[in-house]
Design a protein around this motif. Sequence first.
Motif, PDB file in Angstrom:
ATOM      1  N   LEU A  76       0.844  -1.187   0.000  1.00 14.90           N
ATOM      2  CA  LEU A  76       0.000   0.000   0.000  1.00 14.90           C
ATOM      3  C   LEU A  76       0.884   1.244   0.000  1.00 14.90           C
ATOM      4  N   ASP A  77       0.641   2.143  -0.932  1.00 15.26           N
ATOM      5  CA  ASP A  77       1.381   3.400  -1.011  1.00 15.26           C
ATOM      6  C   ASP A  77       0.789   4.358   0.014  1.00 15.26           C
ATOM      7  N   VAL A  78       1.556   4.648   1.074  1.00 18.28           N
ATOM      8  CA  VAL A  78       1.061   5.520   2.143  1.00 18.28           C
ATOM      9  C   VAL A  78       1.537   6.963   1.981  1.00 18.28           C
ATOM     10  N   GLY A  79       1.997   7.302   0.792  1.00 19.18           N
ATOM     11  CA  GLY A  79       2.324   8.685   0.481  1.00 19.18           C
ATOM     12  C   GLY A  79       3.276   9.331   1.471  1.00 19.18           C
ATOM     13  N   SER A  96      -7.138  12.661  10.118  1.00 20.40           N
ATOM     14  CA  SER A  96      -6.738  11.941   8.903  1.00 20.40           C
ATOM     15  C   SER A  96      -6.597  10.445   9.168  1.00 20.40           C
ATOM     16  N   TRP A 100      -8.825   7.460   7.544  1.00 15.60           N
ATOM     17  CA  TRP A 100      -8.135   6.381   6.831  1.00 15.60           C
ATOM     18  C   TRP A 100      -8.536   5.010   7.372  1.00 15.60           C
ATOM     19  N   ALA A 107      -7.705   8.406   1.263  1.00 16.24           N
ATOM     20  CA  ALA A 107      -6.242   8.378   1.168  1.00 16.24           C
ATOM     21  C   ALA A 107      -5.698   9.740   1.600  1.00 16.24           C
ATOM     22  N   HIS A 109      -3.206  10.558   3.159  1.00 20.31           N
ATOM     23  CA  HIS A 109      -1.743  10.625   3.093  1.00 20.31           C
ATOM     24  C   HIS A 109      -1.242  10.968   1.699  1.00 20.31           C
ATOM     25  N   GLY A 111      -1.458   8.946  -0.853  1.00 19.87           N
ATOM     26  CA  GLY A 111      -1.049   7.727  -1.553  1.00 19.87           C
ATOM     27  C   GLY A 111      -2.250   6.965  -2.067  1.00 19.87           C
ATOM     28  N   GLU A 112      -2.273   5.691  -1.795  1.00 23.15           N
ATOM     29  CA  GLU A 112      -3.292   4.777  -2.289  1.00 23.15           C
ATOM     30  C   GLU A 112      -4.294   4.460  -1.179  1.00 23.15           C
ATOM     31  N   SER A 113      -5.552   4.348  -1.528  1.00 23.48           N
ATOM     32  CA  SER A 113      -6.559   3.972  -0.532  1.00 23.48           C
ATOM     33  C   SER A 113      -6.577   2.450  -0.367  1.00 23.48           C
ATOM     34  N   ASP A 116      -8.379   0.993  -3.275  1.00 23.31           N
ATOM     35  CA  ASP A 116      -7.548   0.876  -4.473  1.00 23.31           C
ATOM     36  C   ASP A 116      -6.584  -0.307  -4.364  1.00 23.31           C
TER      37      ASP A 116
END
Length: 193
Positions: A76-79, A96, A100, A107, A109, A111-113, A116
Motif C-alpha cells: 500500500l502506497d502511504v504517500g 486523517s 483512513w 487516502a 496521506h 497515496g493509495e486507498s 484501491d
Amino acid sequence: MTNRVMLISPAMNASLRAARFDDGCSLDAVGTSQARSAAGALARAGRVLVSPTVRCRQTASALGLDADDEPGLAALDVGRWRGRTLDEVGAAEPESVSLWLTDPAAAPHGGESVHDLCERVGAWLGEAAHLPGRTVAVVEPDVVRAVTVRVLGAPEPSFWRIDVPPLTATVFSGRAGRWNLTLGRPLARAEDD
C-alpha cells in the motif's frame, strides 16, 4: 485445474517492530535468521514473485527463493506517511488517521486507498487464477489482507481486522475464480499444503 497461490509475509525488521510505515528498512538479525532457518520449507512453485520492498526481497533471498518483482503485489502506497510511525501520524493528524481507518476509499496521506489496494491485488489474483500450478509470493502484510478481503468477499473495512504475523504462509487454492483460504501457517509447516 486447481491453482494454488501462497503468500508469504516478510520476516521481522525494525520498522515492523516500531509500527512504522515502510521506510526501506532492511531485515534485522533476528528476522534474517528466522527466514534462513525456514529456507527449504516451501514446495516447488511454477512462479516465484516478490513485492518490490527491501524486506520482501531480503526475505525471499533468505528463504532461498529466486523471485521476480511483481508490481501488482506492491505494498500500500502511504504517500507522505512513509517512514513515520502510526503514533506520530496519529498525534499530528488524528482526523486523517481516523478517516483512513474507517473509510476504505480515503487516502489522506496522498497515496493509495485501501479500496484501491484491494482492487489492484484483486485484479492480480484474477490473472493468477488462469495460471496453472503453484505461485509463491513474498508480500507485505497489507497485500495478504487485501487478497483475503477479496477472496472472502468481505467488506473492505474488515481489512483492518486481519492480522498477518511475520514469516507465515497464507494459501489460496481453487479453480475458476473460486478460492479457498488457509490462513497464516508458520513456514515450517507450509510444505504440508
